[in-house]
Design a protein around this motif. Structure first.
Motif, mmCIF file in Angstrom:
data_model
loop_
_atom_site.group_PDB
_atom_site.id
_atom_site.type_symbol
_atom_site.label_atom_id
_atom_site.label_comp_id
_atom_site.label_asym_id
_atom_site.label_seq_id
_atom_site.Cartn_x
_atom_site.Cartn_y
_atom_site.Cartn_z
ATOM 1 N N ASN A 1 26.387 8.757 3.403
ATOM 2 C CA ASN A 1 25.536 8.163 2.371
ATOM 3 C C ASN A 1 26.361 7.527 1.263
ATOM 4 O OD1 ASN A 1 22.348 8.620 2.411
ATOM 5 N ND2 ASN A 1 23.319 10.265 3.586
ATOM 6 N N TYR B 1 27.003 13.888 6.631
ATOM 7 C CA TYR B 1 25.932 12.983 6.186
ATOM 8 C C TYR B 1 26.093 12.617 4.713
ATOM 9 C CZ TYR B 1 22.931 12.485 10.252
ATOM 10 O OH TYR B 1 22.424 12.121 11.476
ATOM 11 N N SER B 2 26.610 13.532 3.912
ATOM 12 C CA SER B 2 26.875 13.194 2.519
ATOM 13 C C SER B 2 27.903 12.065 2.435
ATOM 14 C CB SER B 2 27.403 14.424 1.772
ATOM 15 O OG SER B 2 27.784 14.078 0.457
ATOM 16 N N ALA C 1 25.827 18.395 7.393
ATOM 17 C CA ALA C 1 25.338 17.878 6.110
ATOM 18 C C ALA C 1 26.479 17.286 5.291
ATOM 19 C CB ALA C 1 24.644 18.992 5.326
ATOM 20 N N LEU C 2 27.655 17.884 5.377
ATOM 21 C CA LEU C 2 28.807 17.341 4.665
ATOM 22 C C LEU C 2 29.168 15.948 5.192
ATOM 23 C CD1 LEU C 2 30.925 17.937 2.482
ATOM 24 C CD2 LEU C 2 32.351 18.954 4.280
ATOM 25 N N TRP D 1 22.711 15.375 -0.223
ATOM 26 C CA TRP D 1 23.282 15.997 0.974
ATOM 27 C C TRP D 1 24.348 17.027 0.604
ATOM 28 C CZ3 TRP D 1 21.863 16.306 5.942
ATOM 29 C CH2 TRP D 1 20.928 15.385 6.419
ATOM 30 N N LEU D 2 25.077 16.823 -0.499
ATOM 31 C CA LEU D 2 26.020 17.850 -0.962
ATOM 32 C C LEU D 2 25.264 19.106 -1.403
ATOM 33 C CD1 LEU D 2 28.694 15.878 -3.035
ATOM 34 C CD2 LEU D 2 29.014 17.038 -0.825
ATOM 35 N N TYR D 3 24.137 18.920 -2.070
ATOM 36 C CA TYR D 3 23.282 20.069 -2.418
ATOM 37 C C TYR D 3 22.917 20.843 -1.157
ATOM 38 C CZ TYR D 3 21.813 19.386 -7.372
ATOM 39 O OH TYR D 3 21.725 19.332 -8.739
ATOM 40 N N THR E 1 15.788 18.251 -4.848
ATOM 41 C CA THR E 1 16.355 17.477 -3.733
ATOM 42 C C THR E 1 15.303 16.960 -2.761
ATOM 43 O OG1 THR E 1 16.692 19.346 -2.176
ATOM 44 C CG2 THR E 1 18.414 18.927 -3.826
ATOM 45 N N GLY F 1 23.798 10.830 -1.341
ATOM 46 C CA GLY F 1 25.111 11.432 -1.155
ATOM 47 C C GLY F 1 25.200 12.770 -1.863
ATOM 48 N N VAL F 2 24.725 12.807 -3.106
ATOM 49 C CA VAL F 2 24.724 14.052 -3.871
ATOM 50 C C VAL F 2 23.705 15.038 -3.304
ATOM 51 C CG1 VAL F 2 24.266 15.072 -6.139
ATOM 52 C CG2 VAL F 2 25.577 12.956 -5.959
ATOM 53 N N THR G 1 24.421 20.837 1.718
ATOM 54 C CA THR G 1 25.629 21.464 2.261
ATOM 55 C C THR G 1 25.853 22.824 1.609
ATOM 56 O OG1 THR G 1 26.679 19.311 2.676
ATOM 57 C CG2 THR G 1 28.135 21.216 2.527
#
Length: 214
Positions: free
Chosen positions: A105, A101-102, A98-99, A118-120, A154, A115-116, A122
């Motif tokens: 993005n 993929y962030s 996921a990191l 995917w950080l969520y 999300t 992007g954000v 992560t």
């Protein structure tokens, strides 16, 4: 099609979150995990088979399997009362993926909103790893609260923006809002639910299940 799947990801994150909070019996959450896990298998498979070799479409669709396998793993753990360690270490794999993929993005797709988001994800899957893989049970209720909230912010919210054709109009604002929201809300919850819980206090409600992330 992916936005439809995302809408129901919101539902399963919410259900699993309130299960970790002790509001829902664990076995009663298994069907939703089967439903959404199955949907998240069908959706990326269809997108990949109809991509005509488009690398970006395949790249985006491949990430959906991370969630599909999580939900199906959760469902099996709940159904057969399995130990959660294997699921926890799979969540570590998802966290790292996921990191990546962030970053993709932000840099490759030029989409700060996801992007954000995917950080969520992560952060959430890291919590699942800590609770299930490393048995940090003190984080269980906090993880449940984060999971339930993430179901709305999300998945449900961006899915509705995508389905109504408004996502591109608001993706930058969404990224900023979510970044601020995460710091304030998840930071505040940590202070009250984790640090605050270290003070002597009577236990409230049944202990959360050790089998289930999102």
């Amino acid at each position: 099609m992916g936005s439809v799947g995302l809408l129901f990801v919101g539902a399963v994150l919410f259900i699993n979150g309130i299960m970790l909070l002790g509001w829902v019996e664990p076995k009663s959450a298994a069907p939703m995990n089967y439903f959404v896990g199955g949907l998240q298998i069908i959706t990326p498979t269809y997108l990949i088979f109809t991509a005509n070799g488009n690398a970006d479409t395949i790249l985006s669709a491949a990430g959906l399997y991370l969630f599909a396998f999580t939900y199906l793993y959760v469902a099996l753990n709940l159904t057969f009362d399995l130990d959660g360690t294997g699921l926890g270490y799979f969540c570590l794999f998802v966290t790292i993926s996921a990191l990546v993929y962030s970053g993709l993005n932000f840099v490759h797709f030029k989409d700060a909103g996801f992007g954000v988001i995917w950080l969520y994800w992560t952060f959430l899957w890291l919590l699942f790893f800590l609770v299930l893989g490393l048995k940090k049970e003190s984080l269980s209720r906090y993880t449940g609260a984060v999971c339930a909230i993430q179901g709305w912010v999300t998945a449900w919210l961006p899915a509705l923006l995508l389905l109504t054709g408004r996502y591109d109009d608001y993706k930058d604002q969404l990224a900023i809002t979510l970044a601020v929201f995460a710091v304030l809300v998840f930071g505040g919850l940590y202070a009250t639910m984790v640090r605050g819980a270290k003070q002597p206090a009577a236990s409230s409600g049944p202990p959360p299940s050790s089998h289930v992330p999102a």
